[in-house]
Motif scaffolding. Structure first.
Motif: not given
Length: 361
Positions: A251-276
């Protein structure tokens, strides 16, 4: 109402997915005419649309997995589930989908998320807003009513209720750890490491909200219906937790490198300070100059800063690092699964692993 009622029957040739979906219609109709609450027309319409938007919003794989797991357990024992057993498996599966919807509503609000499953988050709809908090609580309370209607009196009823309560406790506790870790990361990103990351994941022993750690939970429900005590499956639980950590890293990998159209959401771990997983891996491999770039740009909503972090991830070849981690995780999990003495449990575990291995959404 007995499990052999209107919701239990269906055409013999009906697919599992179709039968599962039809049980939802039965459950929703019963909840909308719950005699313990006199819903007016407006409230009924609200509940109707809220249930469809949130409970039916995903692919329903979690709930269907309970049915699939139970069928695998029965097949390994040389029998086939009867109509009532399949119906009850659907009930347990919908319990998971209801709980998942409850968690996602609250998680989206806490995370200030924009989209979920390819559409606006429920609370983002103009008519909804923070009414969504109560909607989440309504979903959670409905699970108890569903189980009391169909499961009460079964030998596993108490264990099932206890399991759902434990899931809720573990998930909210894990969310607390995640939020605290994120707040600490805002002050000092160097505190993020693989131990902190795994600590957050291990705290979510049964599930991680946002569709991440439902693996142990699905198996537990199927085992209870099968007549097994969960106390006998400590090693299985450990395997499933490891599978869940692997799932979360995906999930963490796809949040960054996944395609939004495929995963169905906009990844935001980087913006949200997540311990990914990706950030932890980057921190372990970066030199002092690269760490400076990472610390300067991580946790900022500026698209330029996000792009710099992603460029650094590519510079550190984290896509290859993840590919190797994924391969090793699969091999280790297969080895652990093969060591299990119960053929039925082995079949269930392999089925789950093959579904998530190298997933892209």
């Amino acid at each position: 109402m007995a499990a052999t009622g209107a919701g239990a029957s269906g055409p013999p040739a009906e697919t599992v997915a179709a039968a599962f979906r039809r049980v939802y219609d039965t459950l929703k109709a019963e909840l909308l005419r719950d005699p313990c609450f006199d819903f007016n027309d407006d409230a009924t319409q609200w509940l109707d649309s809220m249930l469809d938007y949130n409970v039916l919003g995903g692919k329903l794989n979690r709930g269907l997995a309970v049915v699939e797991s139970y069928k695998l357990l029965k097949a390994a024992s040389g029998t086939e589930p009867n109509e009532e057993e399949l119906f009850l498996a659907c009930i347990l599966g919908w319990g998971i989908e209801w709980l998942q919807a409850y968690f996602l509503i609250l998680d989206d609000i806490m995370g200030n998320s924009q989209t979920r499953r390819g559409k606006p988050c429920w609370y983002r709809l103009p008519k909804v807003g923070l009414i969504a908090i109560n909607d989440g609580l309504v979903l959670r309370s409905q699970i108890s009513r569903i189980f009391r209607r169909y499961i009460y009196g079964k030998s596993y009823y108490v264990d099932l209720v206890d399991l759902f309560n434990e899931v809720e406790f573990q998930t909210t506790s894990g969310q607390l750890l995640d939020q605290i870790a994120t707040n600490e990361g805002r002050k000092d990103l160097s505190k993020y490491n693989i131990q902190v990351y795994c600590g957050i994941q291990d705290s979510l022993l049964f599930i991680l909200f946002a569709a991440k750690h439902f693996l142990p939970y699905k198996v537990a429900c199927a085992l209870l219906l099968f007549g097994e005590s969960l106390d006998n499956y400590g090693q299985v639980k450990r395997i499933l937790v490891e599978m869940g950590v692997y799932f979360q890293s995906q999930d963490d990998y796809l949040d960054c490198f996944g395609e939004q159209e495929v995963i169905g959401k906009i990844g935001s771990d980087i913006e949200d300070f997540k311990c990914s997983w990706l950030f932890v891996q980057a921190l372990e491999r970066a030199d002092e100059k690269q760490k400076g770039v990472l610390f300067e740009n991580y946790g900022k909503s500026d698209p330029a800063c996000v792009a710099i972090v992603k460029d650094l991830y590519n510079e550190l070849d984290l896509q290859w690092v993840f590919s190797e981690y994924e391969r090793e995780s699969y091999e280790n999990l297969i080895s652990a699964i093969e060591a299990q003495p119960n053929e039925a449990v082995r079949s269930v575990l392999k089925s789950f692993l093959h579904k998530i291995y190298k997933r892209r959404k």
